[in-house]
Design a protein around this motif. Structure first.
Motif, mmCIF file in Angstrom:
data_model
loop_
_atom_site.group_PDB
_atom_site.id
_atom_site.type_symbol
_atom_site.label_atom_id
_atom_site.label_comp_id
_atom_site.label_asym_id
_atom_site.label_seq_id
_atom_site.Cartn_x
_atom_site.Cartn_y
_atom_site.Cartn_z
ATOM 1 N N ASN A 123 -31.371 2.815 -9.165
ATOM 2 C CA ASN A 123 -31.602 3.018 -10.613
ATOM 3 C C ASN A 123 -32.411 4.042 -10.686
ATOM 4 O O ASN A 123 -32.947 4.752 -9.505
ATOM 5 C CB ASN A 123 -32.722 1.948 -11.210
ATOM 6 C CG ASN A 123 -32.708 2.076 -12.406
ATOM 7 O OD1 ASN A 123 -33.680 2.760 -13.019
ATOM 8 N ND2 ASN A 123 -32.045 1.258 -13.222
ATOM 9 N N SER A 124 -32.357 4.951 -11.517
ATOM 10 C CA SER A 124 -33.240 6.285 -11.856
ATOM 11 C C SER A 124 -34.507 6.214 -11.815
ATOM 12 O O SER A 124 -35.446 7.037 -11.583
ATOM 13 C CB SER A 124 -32.690 6.946 -13.112
ATOM 14 O OG SER A 124 -32.881 6.095 -13.951
ATOM 15 N N LYS A 125 -35.147 4.873 -12.129
ATOM 16 C CA LYS A 125 -36.644 4.463 -12.124
ATOM 17 C C LYS A 125 -37.429 4.792 -10.738
ATOM 18 O O LYS A 125 -36.584 4.495 -9.763
ATOM 19 C CB LYS A 125 -37.094 3.233 -12.833
ATOM 20 C CG LYS A 125 -36.396 3.115 -14.425
ATOM 21 C CD LYS A 125 -36.850 1.854 -14.738
ATOM 22 C CE LYS A 125 -36.559 1.648 -16.293
ATOM 23 N NZ LYS A 125 -37.066 0.278 -16.818
ATOM 24 N N PRO A 126 -38.409 5.007 -10.836
ATOM 25 C CA PRO A 126 -39.350 5.048 -9.589
ATOM 26 C C PRO A 126 -39.175 3.789 -8.837
ATOM 27 O O PRO A 126 -39.266 2.609 -9.540
ATOM 28 C CB PRO A 126 -40.724 5.435 -9.816
ATOM 29 C CG PRO A 126 -40.606 6.118 -11.341
ATOM 30 C CD PRO A 126 -39.309 5.515 -12.016
ATOM 31 N N LEU A 127 -39.592 3.572 -7.676
ATOM 32 C CA LEU A 127 -39.628 2.536 -6.825
ATOM 33 C C LEU A 127 -40.564 1.471 -7.519
ATOM 34 O O LEU A 127 -41.687 1.745 -7.919
ATOM 35 C CB LEU A 127 -40.195 2.710 -5.421
ATOM 36 C CG LEU A 127 -40.252 1.442 -4.463
ATOM 37 C CD1 LEU A 127 -38.707 0.859 -4.341
ATOM 38 C CD2 LEU A 127 -40.969 1.897 -3.334
ATOM 39 N N ASN A 128 -40.005 0.087 -7.672
ATOM 40 C CA ASN A 128 -40.852 -1.220 -8.064
ATOM 41 C C ASN A 128 -41.155 -0.888 -9.724
ATOM 42 O O ASN A 128 -41.780 -2.032 -10.152
ATOM 43 C CB ASN A 128 -42.171 -1.190 -7.363
ATOM 44 C CG ASN A 128 -41.967 -1.316 -5.879
ATOM 45 O OD1 ASN A 128 -40.814 -2.084 -5.353
ATOM 46 N ND2 ASN A 128 -42.828 -1.126 -5.086
ATOM 47 N N LYS A 129 -40.418 -0.106 -10.228
ATOM 48 C CA LYS A 129 -40.572 -0.189 -11.834
ATOM 49 C C LYS A 129 -39.759 -1.356 -12.221
ATOM 50 O O LYS A 129 -38.562 -1.433 -11.823
ATOM 51 C CB LYS A 129 -40.384 1.098 -12.557
ATOM 52 C CG LYS A 129 -41.202 2.138 -12.131
ATOM 53 C CD LYS A 129 -42.745 1.695 -12.605
ATOM 54 C CE LYS A 129 -43.742 2.869 -12.458
ATOM 55 N NZ LYS A 129 -45.063 2.367 -12.883
#
Length: 194
Positions: A123-129
């Motif tokens: 996913n394009s979100k930061p890690l663990n979001k």
């Protein structure tokens, strides 16, 4: 509390050997291509289908990447009681499983997965979001910190082991609370000795 890890890497796709070249095949796609090219493939000793390849012990944690998630859910459906009693947690990484379809809408399986599993996805979100899927919300889902499928396992590995450690500690703590502690006075009462 000391946690002892033992790791077993399962590759349920690696089931055949080519007698002509003694090369192993590593994916279903390669197998399909090679079978049509006239190779002489034989099953590896002790190996079976991907779904039959996996069995559970006690306090087991699974990390299932891609098709491995589908294989785990199949194991859960086929051996529901055994898996629910012996597996403490499961991590899915970009899994292809579908709990609603595979479990035939069994609410007990769906509840167990929601309680004992987490998924990390490319996913394009930061890690663990947190990542929300409208079509498939079966367990908490987080970003792997990368958009590349092949990098997802390594990018989120520290988060995965942190989650697994937390789940194992919780299971051990719960088991210790629910099991009675043997004392000499309890033992004497049971045996009738004074």
């Amino acid at each position: 509390m000391y946690i002892h890890w033992e790791v077993i890497v399962l590759n349920p796709n690696d089931n055949f050997t080519d007698l002509n070249t003694e090369k192993e095949r590593f994916s279903a796609r390669e197998e399909a291509l090679t079978f049509t090219q006239g190779a002489c493939w034989i099953p590896k000793r002790g190996s079976s289908s991907p779904e039959e390849h996996t069995v559970a012990a006690r306090n087991v944690a699974f990390i299932a990447h891609g098709y491995g998630g589908l294989v785990f859910v199949d194991l859960l459906v086929q051996r529901k009681c055994e898996v629910m009693n012996k597996v403490c947690s499961v991590v899915f990484i970009d899994s292809t499983h579908n709990v609603q379809h595979q479990s035939r809408h069994d609410p007990e399986i769906q509840e167990w997965i929601n309680k004992n599993c987490q998924e990390w996805v490319s996913n394009s979100k930061p890690l663990n979001k947190t990542v929300h899927f409208l079509m498939r919300a079966n367990c908490p889902t987080f970003s792997a910190g990368t958009e590349k499928y092949s990098l997802a396992p390594s990018c989120c590995l520290q988060s995965i082991f942190k989650y697994l450690k937390t789940m194992l500690k919780a299971k051990i703590t719960t088991a210790l609370r629910s099991s009675p502690v043997a004392t000499r006075s309890n033992t004497r009462k049971k045996t009738g000795n004074k």
